[in-house]
Design an enzyme around this catalytic site. Structure first.
Site, mmCIF file in Angstrom:
data_model
loop_
_atom_site.group_PDB
_atom_site.id
_atom_site.type_symbol
_atom_site.label_atom_id
_atom_site.label_comp_id
_atom_site.label_asym_id
_atom_site.label_seq_id
_atom_site.Cartn_x
_atom_site.Cartn_y
_atom_site.Cartn_z
ATOM 1 N N GLU A 1 0.880 -1.195 0.192
ATOM 2 C CA GLU A 1 0.155 0.058 -0.020
ATOM 3 C C GLU A 1 0.889 1.386 0.081
ATOM 4 O OE1 GLU A 1 -3.373 0.153 -0.106
ATOM 5 O OE2 GLU A 1 -3.280 -2.025 -0.467
ATOM 6 N N SER B 1 -51.241 -29.993 30.990
ATOM 7 C CA SER B 1 -50.706 -30.771 32.237
ATOM 8 C C SER B 1 -49.452 -30.283 32.956
ATOM 9 C CB SER B 1 -50.915 -32.220 31.715
ATOM 10 O OG SER B 1 -52.395 -32.244 31.583
#
Lengths: 115, 791
Positions: B207, B487
């Site tokens: 870069e 239940s």
């Protein structure tokens, strides 16, 4: 035994649980012993939060170890968390089986915590 | 943008006027002006004015740069960790599970362990070198560990260097996600000293080779780029320095204009003048965009290392690092998971540039180029995200933290998630539902499910499934599917009964007779048993084991519905409850997580622990902020809970839950209860072993009948998951006040071992049955005159 003395039937036997697993009340393993020792050190040094942390870590390894619940109850009592301490001691009792000394200690702690 | 670049050069001079170079050139211009070119005066005047304006503007920019650069640069998301795996002799562990755990942590398998984060295996022996990790209660140092597994337990745990036995060791916890803010930027910060030299070298080579020499911008590379671009007739090369790239990301919008270019250059120069090269490099390494993961943007090399290789940046080798640097040119174009060929080419170009510029020698470059991409698979333990669980963590956090703190302060959150259990759960839910649909000839994909796995004694939520697509963050049924529980409520009623030992024991006879109740508006409520029959007088334990509705309603009515409601509250149900008779049969809507909360009380012998998903939170420096400790409250006496739990064991032996035996052997004792709602809309199963409490729900999102009862639906999932978890047996310990007595199962009268059909039942001491069965009738012990009254 029923204390009323109304009957003493010889054929009525108080049984132990038919399938009581062998690991229900194990001797603490090496890991838990090490963590208990660490917790004791931390407690002595006044590091109660860390001591409780070590005991909780040990309880994840042996969640039915009555001694760990008892130690944690003591640490919480020192931290003035009385109702938590009493519940922890009661929890310890629920795993204590035939251990009169541990029971007595838990009961005493519950008494003090609720006082 | 060639013209823009020219202009930036001029401006640079203006800004750099403090520096000697700038001053000399300014002086030279003035000299020339005095030698008889009067129009130059004006020109110089204008230049000076321009310099003044630019100078002022630079001062302003300088301030902008300072505020951003010295302030809090990034919102760092909170990171969420699973529980750490505890290793000790005797721990339950299979080789497969340990392998998965080590892979999730990004440890690399090698032949011989020579460094941190490596592991090797020969048969059942593992050697690995852990990383150091900062827990809330201190550092767990790096360890070389020698571990043996036999019979699915750790049989030996030794220090790999000294050979001494180790007591207990925490592996570092696998990361399971992060809580990132609405702009979806995620990052893991790295400090300058954590950036490896070869990453710096690769950055320079690819870069900005003159990074350590230029003043923020590089005129030569701008010129070179300009020439190349003019030749090509389009932008083929950029002349931006790392500093300019940082400025562009940091301060400016992505638009491409002259004005922006000028600003960029000016700010780069300012940044370079004010701050150290290393400081700028650190900011750069943390800022850059390196990938996209769904809606989450991967920023900075720290996170990219985890995202692509599942390892910290410092552990990446040359070729891996070069790959990351290659992504700077275009993270999606060179995405190594989508376009491995492009990524490889790009990586090798970076390596070649490094060799060309002398950062590495040709030999090293060639070796690195021959390596595969080495991208970590997604979908293993840690990288498979657990949206349902993270959702729960988030909700728990929102009680105590501001959203902004969670998404920006870099908090670290240690949860209770067991990734292994979660993975099993997800798998079993998906395959279990598919097989249910097939077996019952239901349309594929019509069923949904939710499940919660909890540690019984501590109330830690170890795994959570919010639906059949585990990786998909959608409707979280474990938390938000609030359905009638049917239940599942019955154990609460029976616990209330058993808590009155003077009135009820497991053998007390209940009336299973028709019920017909009329409410204030004259509406009739006449529930039926599932088999539509009334069974007359039935022992209490049978009524629960077979889930008889009529007996339960009679029992509940005589206990008082208000009392049932108040026990439910004590057991941790927070939702408003209406004390109507229909509540006794489960006309109460709860989420699976809420059901798990009140079943936890049963599983832990009467002690309620608020269910927790979080253990500790530490700040970005590792300082503990908050703990969610183990808290328990005794809400029921151990004796009655024990009796109830024995009864729930019966459910799984001979009652409605006996289908469990298709999954777990008879010898493995578990307790549980089925639940079914009207027209088979909801299918529930809640139950526990010695080490797991699990609640399962199956139904349809549109609330239409799913055609499944508790035992034909949820029980199947529960059984499959439990089987996969290899649970410990329940191992109920009778509390001190429990005695076992021989009784006649039909009548509940006292009996004896030698009597036909007699069974040993637990009772609370002092409340044993007094009536004697015929078998016992003849032998009356002396002194028991009272019993004559009852005969």
């Amino acid at each position: 035994m029923p204390s009323s003395g109304r009957y003493q039937p010889p054929e009525i036997i108080a049984y132990r649980e038919p399938v009581t697993p062998s690991h229900a009340r194990p001797a603490p393993g090496r890991a838990v012993r090490a963590l208990m020792a660490r917790a004791a050190q931390q407690e002595q040094a006044g590091e109660l939060v860390a001591a409780a942390g070590s005991l909780e870590r040990a309880l994840r390894i042996e969640p039915k170890n009555p001694e760990l619940w008892n130690r944690l109850a003591h640490v919480r009592y020192k931290q003035k968390q009385y109702s938590l301490a009493a519940s922890l001691a009661a929890k310890s009792n629920s795993f204590a089986g035939q251990d009169p000394a541990l029971r007595a200690d838990n009961d005493a702690l519950i008494g003090r915590a609720r006082y | 943008m060639p013209p823009a670049k020219k202009k930036t050069v001029r401006k640079k001079k203006a800004v750099a006027r403090k520096k000697t170079v700038g001053r000399k050139r300014g002086a030279a211009k003035k000299k020339r002006a005095r030698r008889g070119f009067p129009w130059l005066k004006w020109f110089v005047g204008l230049v000076l004015l321009a310099m003044l304006v630019v100078g002022g503007y630079s001062l302003y920019l300088s301030q902008v740069v300072r505020i951003k650069f010295e302030g809090k640069r990034w919102a760092v998301p909170a990171r969420v960790y699973a529980r750490p795996l505890e290793l000790y002799t005797g721990a339950n562990l299979t080789p497969a599970r340990l392998q998965a755990e080590l892979q999730a942590l990004g440890y690399r398998k090698v032949k011989q362990v020579k460094g941190v984060a490596q592991w090797s295996q020969s048969g059942s022996r593992f050697v690995f070198h852990t990383r150091e990790f900062l827990f809330w209660d201190g550092v767990e140092p790096a360890h070389k560990v020698d571990l043996r597994i036999s019979g699915n337990t750790v049989s030996a745990l030794k220090d790999g260097v000294s050979g001494k036995p180790l007591d207990v060791l925490r592996l570092e916890p696998p990361e399971i996600g992060s809580i990132y803010p609405s702009h979806k930027e995620d990052r893991v910060l790295v400090r300058r000293d954590e950036i490896p030299d070869h990453l710096v070298a690769a950055l320079l080579a690819a870069e900005d080779r003159a990074y350590f020499h230029h003043h923020g911008i590089n005129i030569y590379s701008i010129a070179r780029a300009l020439v190349a671009n003019v030749k090509a007739g389009r932008t083929v090369q950029g002349g931006s320095t790392l500093t300019q790239q940082l400025v562009k990301n940091f301060f400016l919008t992505p638009e491409r204009s002259l004005w922006r270019k000028a600003n960029e250059a000016l700010m780069a120069i300012i940044l370079d003048a004010r701050y150290d090269k290393d400081e700028i490099l650190e900011a750069y390494a943390n800022e850059v965009f390196l990938g996209q993961d769904g809606d989450r943007a991967i920023h900075g090399f720290g996170l990219a290392a985890y995202y692509y290789f599942n390892r910290p940046l410092q552990e990446l080798n040359l070729s891996e690092t070069a790959l990351l640097v290659g992504l700077l040119k275009g993270a999606s174009y060179y995405n190594p998971r989508a376009h491995p060929q492009r990524a490889l080419k790009r990586r090798n170009l970076v390596l070649q540039l490094m060799a060309d510029q002398g950062f590495i020698d040709e030999e090293l470059a060639r070796t690195a180029m021959r390596q595969p991409l080495g991208i970590g698979e997604k979908g293993r333990l840690s990288s498979a995200r657990h949206p349902a669980f993270i959702d729960l963590v988030r909700r728990q956090l929102q009680r105590d933290y501001q959203e902004e703190d969670l998404t920006s302060e870099g908090l670290r959150i240690f949860t209770t998630l067991d990734p292994w259990a979660q993975q099993l759960l997800d798998k079993q839910i998906a395959s279990g539902l598919a097989s249910l649909e097939k077996r019952r000839k239901l349309p594929a994909g019509s069923l949904q499910a939710a499940m919660v796995l909890v540690s019984p004694q501590g109330g830690e939520i170890r795994a959570l499934s919010g639906g059949r697509e585990a990786g998909f963050a959608g409707f979280n049924r474990a938390l938000d599917a609030v359905r009638p529980i049917g239940s599942l409520i019955k154990p609460v009623i029976y616990l209330l009964a058993l808590s009155r030992p003077d009135e009820y024991s497991l053998v007390t006879l209940l009336e299973d007779e028709p019920v017909r109740l009329e409410d204030a508006k004259g509406r009739i409520w006449a529930p039926k048993n599932y088999d539509r029959k009334a069974h007359g007088l039935v022992p209490l334990h049978t009524a629960l084991a077979k889930s008889y509705n009529l007996a339960t309603v009679h029992l509940g009515l005589s206990l008082g519905i208000e009392n049932v409601v108040s026990l439910l509250r004590k057991m941790g149900v927070r939702r408003p409850l209406r004390p109507l008779p229909s509540l006794l049969l489960g006309a109460v809507s709860l989420s699976p997580l809420e059901v798990a909360q009140f079943y936890q009380v049963l599983a832990s012998g009467g002690f309620r622990s608020p269910l927790r998903a979080i253990r500790e939170i530490v700040d970005s420096q590792g300082r503990p902020l908050q703990r969610y400790p183990l808290e328990i409250t005794q809400v029921a006496e151990p004796g009655p809970v024990y009796l109830l739990n024995r009864n729930l064991v019966e459910v799984t032996r001979v009652g409605t839950g006996r289908g469990i035996r298709n999954y777990l052997p008879e010898s493995l004792e578990v307790a549980g209860k089925t639940g079914t709602t009207d027209e088979l809309r909801d299918s529930w199963f809640a139950g526990f072993s010695g080490d797991w409490l699990a609640v399962a729900w199956v139904g349809r999102d549109d609330n239409k009948p799913a055609g499944l009862t508790g035992s034909s639906g949820a029980l199947v999932l529960w059984g499959r998951v439990m089987k996969a978890l290899k649970p410990q047996p329940l191992g109920l310990l009778p509390p001190e006040d429990i005695v076992y007595i021989w009784v006649d199962p039909q009548t509940g009268y006292l009996s004896a071992e030698h009597c036909e059909g007699a069974i040993a039942m637990p009772f609370i001491r002092g409340y044993e049955p007094r009536l004697r069965s015929d078998c016992l009738g003849e032998e009356r012990p002396p002194g028991s005159f009272l019993e004559h009254w009852f005969d």
